[in-house]
Scaffold this motif. Sequence first.
Motif, PDB file in Angstrom:
ATOM      1  N   GLN A   1       7.353   8.224   6.136  1.00 32.50           N
ATOM      2  CA  GLN A   1       8.248   8.797   5.144  1.00 32.50           C
ATOM      3  C   GLN A   1       7.440   9.466   4.046  1.00 32.50           C
ATOM      4  O   GLN A   1       6.489   8.907   3.520  1.00 32.50           O
ATOM      5  N   SER A   2       7.827  10.684   3.696  1.00 31.70           N
ATOM      6  CA  SER A   2       7.108  11.446   2.687  1.00 31.70           C
ATOM      7  C   SER A   2       7.585  11.072   1.296  1.00 31.70           C
ATOM      8  O   SER A   2       8.744  10.703   1.096  1.00 31.70           O
ATOM      9  N   LEU A   3       6.664  11.163   0.342  1.00 30.11           N
ATOM     10  CA  LEU A   3       7.012  10.888  -1.050  1.00 30.11           C
ATOM     11  C   LEU A   3       7.961  11.955  -1.576  1.00 30.11           C
ATOM     12  O   LEU A   3       7.737  13.152  -1.385  1.00 30.11           O
ATOM     13  N   GLN A   4       9.018  11.516  -2.239  1.00 28.97           N
ATOM     14  CA  GLN A   4       9.986  12.440  -2.820  1.00 28.97           C
ATOM     15  C   GLN A   4       9.719  12.663  -4.309  1.00 28.97           C
ATOM     16  O   GLN A   4      10.088  13.702  -4.850  1.00 28.97           O
ATOM     17  N   LYS A   5       9.080  11.680  -4.948  1.00 27.54           N
ATOM     18  CA  LYS A   5       8.859  11.751  -6.397  1.00 27.54           C
ATOM     19  C   LYS A   5       7.613  10.954  -6.733  1.00 27.54           C
ATOM     20  O   LYS A   5       7.342   9.918  -6.125  1.00 27.54           O
ATOM     21  N   ILE A   6       6.856  11.443  -7.716  1.00 27.12           N
ATOM     22  CA  ILE A   6       5.660  10.726  -8.147  1.00 27.12           C
ATOM     23  C   ILE A   6       5.315  11.146  -9.574  1.00 27.12           C
ATOM     24  O   ILE A   6       5.554  12.299  -9.964  1.00 27.12           O
ATOM     25  N   THR A   7       4.816  10.203 -10.353  1.00 25.57           N
ATOM     26  CA  THR A   7       4.361  10.531 -11.702  1.00 25.57           C
ATOM     27  C   THR A   7       2.899  10.954 -11.626  1.00 25.57           C
ATOM     28  O   THR A   7       2.173  10.587 -10.695  1.00 25.57           O
ATOM     29  N   LEU A   8       2.472  11.730 -12.596  1.00 23.04           N
ATOM     30  CA  LEU A   8       1.081  12.171 -12.620  1.00 23.04           C
ATOM     31  C   LEU A   8       0.145  10.974 -12.750  1.00 23.04           C
ATOM     32  O   LEU A   8      -0.923  10.943 -12.123  1.00 23.04           O
ATOM     33  N   ASP A   9       0.558   9.972 -13.522  1.00 20.89           N
ATOM     34  CA  ASP A   9      -0.269   8.777 -13.680  1.00 20.89           C
ATOM     35  C   ASP A   9      -0.422   8.032 -12.365  1.00 20.89           C
ATOM     36  O   ASP A   9      -1.501   7.535 -12.035  1.00 20.89           O
ATOM     37  N   SER A  10       0.660   7.953 -11.574  1.00 20.10           N
ATOM     38  CA  SER A  10       0.577   7.307 -10.257  1.00 20.10           C
ATOM     39  C   SER A  10      -0.329   8.096  -9.326  1.00 20.10           C
ATOM     40  O   SER A  10      -1.062   7.517  -8.514  1.00 20.10           O
ATOM     41  N   ALA A  11      -0.282   9.415  -9.448  1.00 16.52           N
ATOM     42  CA  ALA A  11      -1.165  10.253  -8.636  1.00 16.52           C
ATOM     43  C   ALA A  11      -2.618   9.990  -8.986  1.00 16.52           C
ATOM     44  O   ALA A  11      -3.484   9.932  -8.103  1.00 16.52           O
ATOM     45  N   TYR A  12      -2.902   9.818 -10.283  1.00 11.73           N
ATOM     46  CA  TYR A  12      -4.254   9.466 -10.703  1.00 11.73           C
ATOM     47  C   TYR A  12      -4.698   8.168 -10.031  1.00 11.73           C
ATOM     48  O   TYR A  12      -5.827   8.061  -9.523  1.00 11.73           O
ATOM     49  N   THR A  13      -3.819   7.164 -10.050  1.00 13.47           N
ATOM     50  CA  THR A  13      -4.159   5.855  -9.496  1.00 13.47           C
ATOM     51  C   THR A  13      -4.457   5.950  -7.997  1.00 13.47           C
ATOM     52  O   THR A  13      -5.452   5.392  -7.511  1.00 13.47           O
ATOM     53  N   LEU A  14      -3.606   6.648  -7.265  1.00 10.43           N
ATOM     54  CA  LEU A  14      -3.815   6.807  -5.822  1.00 10.43           C
ATOM     55  C   LEU A  14      -5.103   7.573  -5.538  1.00 10.43           C
ATOM     56  O   LEU A  14      -5.834   7.246  -4.593  1.00 10.43           O
ATOM     57  N   MET A  15      -5.382   8.571  -6.358  1.00  8.06           N
ATOM     58  CA  MET A  15      -6.604   9.351  -6.181  1.00  8.06           C
ATOM     59  C   MET A  15      -7.838   8.484  -6.409  1.00  8.06           C
ATOM     60  O   MET A  15      -8.817   8.557  -5.655  1.00  8.06           O
ATOM     61  N   ASN A  16      -7.787   7.635  -7.439  1.00  9.15           N
ATOM     62  CA  ASN A  16      -8.919   6.757  -7.733  1.00  9.15           C
ATOM     63  C   ASN A  16      -9.174   5.784  -6.584  1.00  9.15           C
ATOM     64  O   ASN A  16     -10.322   5.442  -6.290  1.00  9.15           O
ATOM     65  N   GLU A  17      -8.090   5.320  -5.945  1.00  7.02           N
ATOM     66  CA  GLU A  17      -8.234   4.384  -4.836  1.00  7.02           C
ATOM     67  C   GLU A  17      -8.921   5.035  -3.633  1.00  7.02           C
ATOM     68  O   GLU A  17      -9.564   4.356  -2.836  1.00  7.02           O
ATOM     69  N   ARG A  18      -8.783   6.363  -3.523  1.00 10.17           N
ATOM     70  CA  ARG A  18      -9.370   7.063  -2.382  1.00 10.17           C
ATOM     71  C   ARG A  18     -10.786   7.568  -2.651  1.00 10.17           C
ATOM     72  O   ARG A  18     -11.577   7.733  -1.720  1.00 10.17           O
ATOM     73  N   TYR A  19     -11.108   7.809  -3.911  1.00  7.77           N
ATOM     74  CA  TYR A  19     -12.394   8.421  -4.222  1.00  7.77           C
ATOM     75  C   TYR A  19     -13.518   7.437  -3.916  1.00  7.77           C
ATOM     76  O   TYR A  19     -13.558   6.330  -4.455  1.00  7.77           O
ATOM     77  N   PRO A  20     -14.462   7.815  -3.035  1.00  9.10           N
ATOM     78  CA  PRO A  20     -15.481   6.855  -2.576  1.00  9.10           C
ATOM     79  C   PRO A  20     -16.307   6.239  -3.704  1.00  9.10           C
ATOM     80  O   PRO A  20     -16.593   5.045  -3.682  1.00  9.10           O
TER      81      PRO A  20
ATOM     82  N   ILE B   1      -4.304  12.122  -2.894  1.00  2.95           N
ATOM     83  CA  ILE B   1      -3.621  10.833  -3.073  1.00  2.95           C
ATOM     84  C   ILE B   1      -3.545  10.035  -1.779  1.00  2.95           C
ATOM     85  O   ILE B   1      -3.199   8.853  -1.797  1.00  2.95           O
ATOM     86  N   GLY B   2      -3.842  10.675  -0.655  1.00  2.85           N
ATOM     87  CA  GLY B   2      -3.867   9.957   0.609  1.00  2.85           C
ATOM     88  C   GLY B   2      -2.498   9.626   1.164  1.00  2.85           C
ATOM     89  O   GLY B   2      -2.371   8.695   1.963  1.00  2.85           O
ATOM     90  N   GLN B   3      -1.469  10.367   0.765  1.00  3.85           N
ATOM     91  CA  GLN B   3      -0.120  10.113   1.268  1.00  3.85           C
ATOM     92  C   GLN B   3       0.579  11.445   1.554  1.00  3.85           C
ATOM     93  O   GLN B   3       0.298  12.453   0.909  1.00  3.85           O
ATOM     94  N   SER B   4       1.507  11.381   2.511  1.00  3.50           N
ATOM     95  CA  SER B   4       2.302  12.563   2.835  1.00  3.50           C
ATOM     96  C   SER B   4       3.363  12.775   1.767  1.00  3.50           C
ATOM     97  O   SER B   4       3.974  11.817   1.282  1.00  3.50           O
ATOM     98  N   VAL B   5       3.561  14.030   1.377  1.00  2.00           N
ATOM     99  CA  VAL B   5       4.539  14.334   0.332  1.00  2.00           C
ATOM    100  C   VAL B   5       5.574  15.317   0.869  1.00  2.00           C
ATOM    101  O   VAL B   5       5.295  16.133   1.747  1.00  2.00           O
ATOM    102  N   ASP B   6       6.771  15.223   0.335  1.00  2.00           N
ATOM    103  CA  ASP B   6       7.844  16.145   0.682  1.00  2.00           C
ATOM    104  C   ASP B   6       7.539  17.518   0.097  1.00  2.00           C
ATOM    105  O   ASP B   6       6.961  17.616  -0.999  1.00  2.00           O
TER     106      ASP B   6
END
Length: 417
Positions: free
Chosen positions: A11-30, A213-218
Amino acid sequence: MSFLCNSVISQSLQKITLDSAYTLMNERYPLLKSTDLIKASQDLTEKLIDIDRRPAINLKAEGRVQTESVGLDVDEGVQLPFEIDQPLYSVKTFAEAHYTIFDGGLSDARKTLSILETKLQEQSIEVSQFALREWMNTIVVKIIQMREQIVLFDISLESIAAQKGLLQAGVDVGTALQSDVDEITVRELELEAQKENTSYIISGLLRTFEYFIGQSVDPDIEIQLPAFPDAGKIPVIDRPELGVFNARKELVLAQARMLDAAKKPKLVAFSQIGIGYPDPLNFIDDNVAPYGLIGGTFVMPITDWNKTETEKDILALKAEMIRHEKETFEFTLGSRVDQFHEDIGRIVNQIDYARSIAQLKADILSQKSAQLEEGVITPTDYLLQFNAELQSRQKLAILETELLTRQLQFYNERGGF
């Protein structure tokens, strides 16, 4: 059940906050994943320091040959009750143990230094987040800008399609020329091509956003931006670089404490047990003999020719340099506050002008549309005003995006969110 799980995962993301995007990005950054490794390294370092404090036991063997040995000169004819005839070579094998009873606080100073080095590494990694945020902000703002362009294209296409329909009706009843319709159609196709190109750009930006962010988005995902307070309310500086400066200074001070600990008295207990030839403890006995001894060593540095004080002076200078670097960093960020106010004021004024201009051009276009229907002007005249009205709305959208970009840049620069 498996189908349900797969459908939820895909299921693709329908909505996301910029702060949540930061968090997901940090989790992926090696690089940001190194925090756990740094902490594990610090734990092992402390373990090594504790091991160094444990008794050290070594098995040794020594052998030597000397040019002369113990002797006793007596007068001729005098006989001794014992004979001293030490060999010119000796051999011994023994187990030796050392234990530091008091090290002047050196071990504690080493542990503190290890903790501060870990803290500095962690703070340095956090600094890299801001470069990532700049990338993320650029992508998000570009997506918003391109989507606004799509909206403008849709409005223009709707308007031009209505005008084209009226002209086509005129052609059907003989009051308009087919070339007039064709001229409108050309502009319609140009807009369709620009809209399609913009859609491809948005698609590419969303793919990059997904990678971060490592996730599929709508395709129509809503990206919620943080609420910006009034431009007059400037956030305090809360950058991880400040933590780096503080950690560096604390590290220098800890190094100075290690120098102090190194100058303090040390007390070490030691023991030996082994076998040697001749007897290592009884010089009269020239046979193979076991032996043992126990003792202690007390060391107290008297003078090092001011070496420690000189090293501490060097560290004090380094601490002062770090303080200057921190103040320079804060000064640089503080110097941009006035420029931010100027930029915000300028952009807001330009938006007001652009909004008024766009409204006037829309009114003029409405009049031109009516004139085209009445045959007073040519399609070329209408398209000139049509293009001018579209450009005015595009300029307004660009200015609004510029305002958003400047706010994001400024608040991110100060660590405001």
